[in-house]
Design an enzyme around this catalytic site. Structure first.
Site, mmCIF file in Angstrom:
data_model
loop_
_atom_site.group_PDB
_atom_site.id
_atom_site.type_symbol
_atom_site.label_atom_id
_atom_site.label_comp_id
_atom_site.label_asym_id
_atom_site.label_seq_id
_atom_site.Cartn_x
_atom_site.Cartn_y
_atom_site.Cartn_z
ATOM 1 N N SER A 157 0.800 -1.228 0.000
ATOM 2 C CA SER A 157 0.000 0.000 0.000
ATOM 3 C C SER A 157 0.832 1.277 0.000
ATOM 4 C CB SER A 157 -0.969 0.011 1.185
ATOM 5 O OG SER A 157 -0.257 0.118 2.399
ATOM 6 N N HIS A 208 0.773 4.403 6.872
ATOM 7 C CA HIS A 208 0.216 5.192 5.765
ATOM 8 C C HIS A 208 0.598 6.661 5.929
ATOM 9 C CE1 HIS A 208 -3.206 2.309 4.294
ATOM 10 N NE2 HIS A 208 -2.008 1.929 3.907
ATOM 11 N N ASP A 245 -8.121 6.058 3.461
ATOM 12 C CA ASP A 245 -8.599 5.106 4.455
ATOM 13 C C ASP A 245 -9.977 5.544 4.944
ATOM 14 O OD1 ASP A 245 -6.176 3.803 4.141
ATOM 15 O OD2 ASP A 245 -5.269 4.788 5.871
#
Length: 165
Positions: free
Chosen positions: A39, A79, A102
């Protein structure tokens, strides 16, 4: 015999380098996490290890990469912060490779820290060394390599002495 000696030396150096990279940073206040998903590619590749350091809410900015724990689980996510909500003390995040942000905001209390460094491939080594039995196996392997190196050096020395006579 020379090849075995060089191979043992290379393995010993790699072992101690990995040990230093994985064991010393926690002494300096860093937490280490292995990245298991793509990711955050290409900034942080799958199999990387990230060094995370705790920061005050005020010091975390948009664009920083944070590692946080999903509430009531052991799952961690790394992230990038896309937005900071000062009022609620939370962050909105998104993986660089993800098309969408998200779904839920991340509360500051769930943030483990900001990524200070990432090293590719070392996450795989960290996975191999998880658990006491794997650490013991790695230590036994290292002791075996050191013993083999000593034995090979002794055999080489005896052969030299035999050739002189």
């Amino acid at each position: 015999m020379r090849i075995i000696k060089y191979a043992a030396n290379i393995l010993i150096v790699c072992y101690f380098a990995a040990l230093a990279i994985l064991a010393i940073p926690p002494l300096a206040g860093f937490k280490l996490f292995a990245v298991i998903s793509p990711s955050m590619s290409p900034a942080i590749m799958t199999g990387s290890i990230v060094y995370v350091q705790k920061r005050a809410f005020e010091d975390i900015e948009e664009g920083d990469i944070i590692t946080y724990r999903i509430k009531n689980t052991e799952t961690t996510i790394t992230h990038r912060v896309t937005e900071k909500n000062e009022t609620e003390k939370e962050f909105y995040t998104k993986g660089d490779a993800n098309k969408t942000a998200d779904a839920k905001a991340v509360r500051y209390e769930d943030v483990l820290g900001v990524v200070r460094l990432s090293l590719p491939f070392l996450g795989y080594a960290a996975f191999l060394l998880e658990g006491a039995e794997n650490k013991i196996a790695a230590a036994v392997l290292m002791l075996w390599l050191l013993a083999m190196k000593i034995i090979i050096a002794d055999v080489a020395e005896m052969k030299k002495e035999a050739d002189i006579l």
